[in-house]
Write an enzyme that holds these catalytic residues in place. Structure first.
Site: not given
Ligand code: BJW
Ligand code: ZN
Length: 238
Positions: A108, A116, A138, A141, A178-180, A204-205
């Site tokens: 990500h 840019c 940028c 540019c 640590g991912t949902s 993951n807890p």
């Molecule tokens: C602990 C802890 C401790 C707590 N120890 N653990 C197929 C089906 C349905 C939808 C889609 C699909 N394909 C694509 C989509 C759309 C979308 C998507 O998935 N939506 C779903 C939400 C339904 N995906 C996209 O748009 C992706 N692009 C894509 O697929 O392109 C092709 C396409 C485009 C259009 C249509 C179809 C296809 C792009 C996804 C980009 C995600 N971006 C973000 C922001 C990044 C920039 C930023 O940081 O600002 O990425 S969103 C956010 O979520 C961030 C993260 O990387 C990502 C995942 O979150 P993560 O890391 O899992 O965190 P949490 O908070 O969710 O979970 C934390 C976990 O930790 C929990 O489980 C806790 O229990 C645990 N925890 N303490 C260990 N101490």
């Molecule tokens: Zn530029």
């Protein structure tokens, strides 16, 4: 090569939680206070680039004040010790690199890189906290820059996704930390590993949609569960 010496790791926001970086979902998560649609989509950025940049600038400051934890450090050590090792992260915080990991597949992007909006050239690193002006410009540019991160609806960087797929298909063991496991396509990587016969261990807890599918679910915070797992694994190896 010992076949188990082929390890892929997928990390999410939870691995940085104990460093003080807020996660997205769950209690205290960023999406509890902010709407993803308002901040983490290309539409949101087009509508109000300054608002989006203020949010990223705030997060950069927060992350800059955090330090890698024991879980990040164990993964850096695994990279040095395990023959075929791939660290795949959804995180943009750069804490793996700060802990000493050299090769990190960033699905990500990175909050420490800008690019840019007119795509006049490659992304660049910018570690200034706070940034000024907002939006930053940028250097080539003069157009507004954006964070080099992947927003909802955007494709993942092709090379990173390809590297992740190759590593996951080849690995004998996959750790999912640590991912949902809600955001695609990253959430499908552990399923791919299972389909290819790898052993998959989740740390993951809280339970996730993966928990019932994996071979082992360690319900502990990463900075406790991962060092514990690593120590036991090393002892088993000897
Ligand atoms: C602990 C802890 C401790 C707590 N120890 N653990 C197929 C089906 C349905 C939808 C889609 C699909 N394909 C694509 C989509 C759309 C979308 C998507 O998935 N939506 C779903 C939400 C339904 N995906 C996209 O748009 C992706 N692009 C894509 O697929 O392109 C092709 C396409 C485009 C259009 C249509 C179809 C296809 C792009 C996804 C980009 C995600 N971006 C973000 C922001 C990044 C920039 C930023 O940081 O600002 O990425 S969103 C956010 O979520 C961030 C993260 O990387 C990502 C995942 O979150 P993560 O890391 O899992 O965190 P949490 O908070 O969710 O979970 C934390 C976990 O930790 C929990 O489980 C806790 O229990 C645990 N925890 N303490 C260990 N101490
Ligand atoms: Zn530029």
């Amino acid at each position: 090569m010992n076949p188990i010496d082929s390890i892929a790791v997928l990390t999410g926001a939870g691995i940085s939680a104990e460093s003080g970086v807020p996660t997205f979902r769950g209690p205290g998560g960023l999406w509890r206070r902010y709407r993803a649609e308002d901040l983490a989509t290309p539409q949101a950025f087009r509508r109000d680039p300054r608002l989006v940049w203020e949010w990223y600038d705030w997060r950069r400051g927060l992350i800059a004040a955090c330090r890698p934890n024991a879980a990040h450090r164990v993964l850096a050590e695994m990279e040095r010790r395990v023959e075929a090792f791939t660290l795949i992260t959804q995180n943009v915080d750069g804490l793996h690199q700060r802990a000493g990991s050299r090769r990190v597949v960033e699905l990500h992007g990175s909050i420490w890189r800008l690019r840019c909006t007119l795509e006049c050239g490659p992304a660049w690193e910018d570690h200034r906290v706070p940034l000024d002006p907002l939006p930053p410009l940028c250097p080539r540019c003069g157009a507004p820059a954006r964070p080099d991160v992947v927003w909802f609806g955007e494709s993942l960087p092709e090379a990173a996704l390809e590297a992740a797929l190759v590593a996951v298909e080849r690995c004998r063991l996959m750790l999912v930390i640590g991912t949902s496991a809600l955001v695609q396509p990253a959430a499908s990587l552990p399923l791919l590993a299972l389909r290819h016969g790898a052993r998959v261990v989740e740390i993951n807890p809280e339970p996730t949609p993966l928990s019932d599918l994996v071979d082992e679910a360690i319900r502990e915070p990463a900075a406790i569960g991962l060092p514990g797992w690593w120590q036991a694994w090393m002892e088993g190896e000897r």
